[in-house]
Enzyme design. Structure first.
Site, PDB file in Angstrom:
ATOM      1  N   CYS A   1      -5.582  10.244  -3.021  1.00 21.76           N
ATOM      2  CA  CYS A   1      -6.491   9.460  -3.877  1.00 21.76           C
ATOM      3  C   CYS A   1      -6.049   9.633  -5.324  1.00 21.76           C
ATOM      4  O   CYS A   1      -5.123  10.397  -5.625  1.00 21.76           O
ATOM      5  CB  CYS A   1      -7.923   9.954  -3.690  1.00 21.76           C
TER       6      CYS A   1
ATOM      7  N   GLY B   1       0.847  -1.193   0.000  1.00 22.17           N
ATOM      8  CA  GLY B   1       0.000   0.000   0.000  1.00 22.17           C
ATOM      9  C   GLY B   1       0.878   1.237   0.000  1.00 22.17           C
ATOM     10  O   GLY B   1       2.110   1.141   0.065  1.00 22.17           O
TER      11      GLY B   1
ATOM     12  N   CYS C   1      -6.611  10.142   1.944  1.00 26.50           N
ATOM     13  CA  CYS C   1      -6.065  11.223   1.106  1.00 26.50           C
ATOM     14  C   CYS C   1      -5.938  12.492   1.953  1.00 26.50           C
ATOM     15  O   CYS C   1      -6.902  12.938   2.583  1.00 26.50           O
ATOM     16  CB  CYS C   1      -6.991  11.484  -0.086  1.00 26.50           C
TER      17      CYS C   1
ATOM     18  N   ASP D   1      10.194  -5.410   7.266  1.00 27.90           N
ATOM     19  CA  ASP D   1       9.570  -4.104   6.995  1.00 27.90           C
ATOM     20  C   ASP D   1      10.413  -3.366   5.947  1.00 27.90           C
ATOM     21  O   ASP D   1      11.587  -3.662   5.744  1.00 27.90           O
ATOM     22  CB  ASP D   1       9.495  -3.283   8.293  1.00 27.90           C
ATOM     23  N   GLU D   2       9.788  -2.377   5.277  1.00 26.52           N
ATOM     24  CA  GLU D   2      10.479  -1.618   4.216  1.00 26.52           C
ATOM     25  C   GLU D   2      11.083  -2.565   3.183  1.00 26.52           C
ATOM     26  O   GLU D   2      12.204  -2.373   2.722  1.00 26.52           O
ATOM     27  CB  GLU D   2      11.601  -0.743   4.822  1.00 26.52           C
TER      28      GLU D   2
ATOM     29  N   CYS E   1      -8.519  15.202   0.548  1.00 28.77           N
ATOM     30  CA  CYS E   1      -9.998  15.117   0.539  1.00 28.77           C
ATOM     31  C   CYS E   1     -10.523  14.075   1.523  1.00 28.77           C
ATOM     32  O   CYS E   1     -11.723  13.959   1.723  1.00 28.77           O
ATOM     33  CB  CYS E   1     -10.506  14.778  -0.864  1.00 28.77           C
TER      34      CYS E   1
ATOM     35  N   LYS F   1       0.867  -0.324   6.984  1.00 21.47           N
ATOM     36  CA  LYS F   1       1.603  -1.570   6.642  1.00 21.47           C
ATOM     37  C   LYS F   1       2.442  -2.027   7.836  1.00 21.47           C
ATOM     38  O   LYS F   1       2.384  -3.180   8.243  1.00 21.47           O
ATOM     39  CB  LYS F   1       2.504  -1.330   5.438  1.00 21.47           C
TER      40      LYS F   1
HETATM   41  N1  ADP Z   1      -3.107  10.435   5.694  1.00 19.38           N
HETATM   42  C1  ADP Z   1      -3.040   9.391   6.556  1.00 19.38           C
HETATM   43  N2  ADP Z   1      -3.810   8.303   6.358  1.00 19.38           N
HETATM   44  C2  ADP Z   1      -3.768   7.256   7.216  1.00 19.38           C
HETATM   45  N3  ADP Z   1      -2.993   7.202   8.327  1.00 19.38           N
HETATM   46  C3  ADP Z   1      -2.208   8.268   8.561  1.00 19.38           C
HETATM   47  C4  ADP Z   1      -2.177   9.407   7.704  1.00 19.38           C
HETATM   48  N4  ADP Z   1      -1.286  10.296   8.197  1.00 19.38           N
HETATM   49  C5  ADP Z   1      -0.782   9.746   9.321  1.00 19.38           C
HETATM   50  N5  ADP Z   1      -1.332   8.528   9.560  1.00 19.38           N
HETATM   51  C6  ADP Z   1      -1.004   7.671  10.695  1.00 19.38           C
HETATM   52  O1  ADP Z   1      -0.088   6.661  10.197  1.00 19.38           O
HETATM   53  C7  ADP Z   1      -0.404   5.414  10.802  1.00 19.38           C
HETATM   54  C8  ADP Z   1       0.097   4.260   9.939  1.00 19.38           C
HETATM   55  O2  ADP Z   1       1.480   4.213  10.184  1.00 19.38           O
HETATM   56  P1  ADP Z   1       2.334   2.980   9.614  1.00 19.38           P
HETATM   57  O3  ADP Z   1       1.745   1.682  10.054  1.00 19.38           O
HETATM   58  O4  ADP Z   1       3.768   3.252   9.935  1.00 19.38           O
HETATM   59  O5  ADP Z   1       2.068   3.122   8.050  1.00 19.38           O
HETATM   60  P2  ADP Z   1       2.975   2.608   6.806  1.00 19.38           P
HETATM   61  O6  ADP Z   1       3.915   1.555   7.333  1.00 19.38           O
HETATM   62  O7  ADP Z   1       1.965   2.036   5.824  1.00 19.38           O
HETATM   63  O8  ADP Z   1       3.658   3.821   6.261  1.00 19.38           O
HETATM   64  C9  ADP Z   1      -1.925   5.448  10.937  1.00 19.38           C
HETATM   65  O9  ADP Z   1      -2.339   4.594  11.999  1.00 19.38           O
HETATM   66  C10 ADP Z   1      -2.214   6.907  11.247  1.00 19.38           C
HETATM   67  O10 ADP Z   1      -2.283   7.143  12.645  1.00 19.38           O
HETATM   68  C1  LIG Z   2       6.980   6.715  -2.164  1.00 21.17           C
HETATM   69  C2  LIG Z   2       8.439   6.548  -1.851  1.00 21.17           C
HETATM   70  C3  LIG Z   2       8.879   6.343  -0.544  1.00 21.17           C
HETATM   71  N1  LIG Z   2      10.206   6.175  -0.276  1.00 21.17           N
HETATM   72  C4  LIG Z   2      10.683   5.965   1.108  1.00 21.17           C
HETATM   73  C5  LIG Z   2      10.116   6.937   2.097  1.00 21.17           C
HETATM   74  C6  LIG Z   2      10.126   6.158   3.375  1.00 21.17           C
HETATM   75  O1  LIG Z   2      11.405   6.273   3.980  1.00 21.17           O
HETATM   76  C7  LIG Z   2       9.877   4.727   2.914  1.00 21.17           C
HETATM   77  C8  LIG Z   2       8.448   4.264   3.053  1.00 21.17           C
HETATM   78  O2  LIG Z   2       8.060   4.321   4.369  1.00 21.17           O
HETATM   79  P1  LIG Z   2       6.647   3.729   4.908  1.00 21.17           P
HETATM   80  O3  LIG Z   2       7.029   2.792   5.982  1.00 21.17           O
HETATM   81  O4  LIG Z   2       5.940   3.044   3.768  1.00 21.17           O
HETATM   82  O5  LIG Z   2       5.909   4.930   5.397  1.00 21.17           O
HETATM   83  O6  LIG Z   2      10.241   4.663   1.539  1.00 21.17           O
HETATM   84  C9  LIG Z   2      11.160   6.209  -1.301  1.00 21.17           C
HETATM   85  O7  LIG Z   2      12.384   6.049  -1.063  1.00 21.17           O
HETATM   86  N2  LIG Z   2      10.723   6.416  -2.580  1.00 21.17           N
HETATM   87  C10 LIG Z   2       9.420   6.584  -2.913  1.00 21.17           C
HETATM   88  O8  LIG Z   2       9.090   6.771  -4.123  1.00 21.17           O
HETATM   89 ZN    ZN Z   3      -8.148  13.133  -2.595  1.00 16.76          ZN
END
Ligand code: ADP
Ligand SMILES: Cc1cn([C@H]2C[C@H](O)[C@@H](COP(=O)(O)O)O2)c(=O)[nH]c1=O
Ligand code: ZN
Length: 256
Positions: free
Chosen positions: A225, A59, A193, A136-137, A196, A65
């Site tokens: 979005c 996602g 988003c 992760d990542e 919106c 995630k």
């Molecule tokens: N625009 C957003 N939409 C959804 N969650 C968001 C947003 N901005 C901040 N958050 C916060 O980010 C958390 C998700 O963090 P995380 O699990 O680290 O996401 P990911 O690993 O997918 O980047 C959500 O639980 C929420 O509190």
């Molecule tokens: C879209 C995008 C992201 N990244 C980097 C930015 C963050 O350090 C991670 C993603 O972190 P998350 O755990 O999913 O929030 O990836 C990037 O290097 N390039 C990209 O296009």
């Molecule tokens: Zn939007």
């Protein structure tokens, strides 16, 4: 969690046609022969050659995630399984010894440049005792496919992988999509988003940088979005052309 001996190899649950029956029968006798070679008592200690699993969580950024990964890993610990968590050492946003969600939830991890280093870092004896591996990542690991194959297919591990399916250009990111054919399950999460509030499937980069790998959080990226991804591309391109800005200026700065 504590090292829990794996349950003995369960009898095969069902028989399907005659051909399948022969296959299953052959598998059962091969397994019995293997166990008998170990002697009665020891046979119960044989780690079942259970097939592993691969679960993929993708996602945009902020979709949850990492949150989902940590929940799954914690649940496995709660079930008495031994888990190991890995992240890329490229992600230094919140320090290198923990996986941290955007909400601040954290869990200790191994920060590696390559997944193939894991066996060496952990040691083979400890690796053998691990039941579940969380990653992760995952978009930052070039050796993701081979590592997942070996861990699940040969070593019987449950592998849970979290990573971006797409980069800021909505192109496949690293090898995350390459492991979809290997997976037991694939889950695509969405964020909200920022413009919106509708479901966000994509990640918009706010700055002018064009390199694929750019570590950052809400300062550089926002989930959007489809409509606002398209609008965002127009604004970013217009900013770049009209104002001829260098790559590090954010669109917001340009619009001041
Ligand atoms: N625009 C957003 N939409 C959804 N969650 C968001 C947003 N901005 C901040 N958050 C916060 O980010 C958390 C998700 O963090 P995380 O699990 O680290 O996401 P990911 O690993 O997918 O980047 C959500 O639980 C929420 O509190
Ligand atoms: C879209 C995008 C992201 N990244 C980097 C930015 C963050 O350090 C991670 C993603 O972190 P998350 O755990 O999913 O929030 O990836 C990037 O290097 N390039 C990209 O296009
Ligand atoms: Zn939007």
């Amino acid at each position: 969690g504590a090292l829990s001996p794996r349950p003995p190899l369960l009898s095969l649950p069902f028989r399907r046609g005659r051909a399948a029956g022969n296959l299953l029968g052959a598998a059962r006798s091969a397994s019995a022969a293997a166990q008998s070679r170990l002697g009665g008592g020891a046979a119960m200690d044989v780690r079942a050659a259970q097939s592993g699993e691969i679960h993929v969580i993708v996602g945009p950024m902020f979709a949850g995630k990492t949150t989902a990964l940590l929940r799954r890993v914690q649940a496995e610990v709660g079930s008495g399984r031994t888990v190991a968590l890995i992240k890329s050492d490229k992600d230094n946003r919140y320090g290198l010894d923990s996986v941290v969600t955007h909400d601040g939830t954290k869990m200790e991890c191994w920060a590696l440049s390559e997944l193939s280093n894991f066996h060496e870092k952990l040691g083979m004896e400890a690796y053998d005792k691990v039941d579940v591996i969380g990653i992760d990542e995952a978009q930052f690991f070039d050796d993701l496919y081979d590592f997942c194959c070996k861990a699940a297919d040969r070593d019987g591990k449950i592998v849970v992988v979290a990573g971006l399916d797409g980069d800021y250009k909505r192109k496949k990111f690293g090898s995350v999509l390459d492991i979809v054919p290997l997976a037991d399950s694939v889950t695509k999460l969405t964020a909200r988003c920022e413009l919106c509030g509708r479901r966000a499937f994509f990640t918009l980069r706010k700055t002018q940088e064009t390199k694929t790998e750019l570590i950052g959080g809400a300062d550089v990226y926002m989930p959007v979005c489809r409509q606002h991804y398209m609008d965002g591309q127009v604004v970013i391109e217009a900013t770049r052309v009209v104002l001829g800005l260098d790559r590090s200026t954010t669109t917001a700065q340009a619009l001041k």
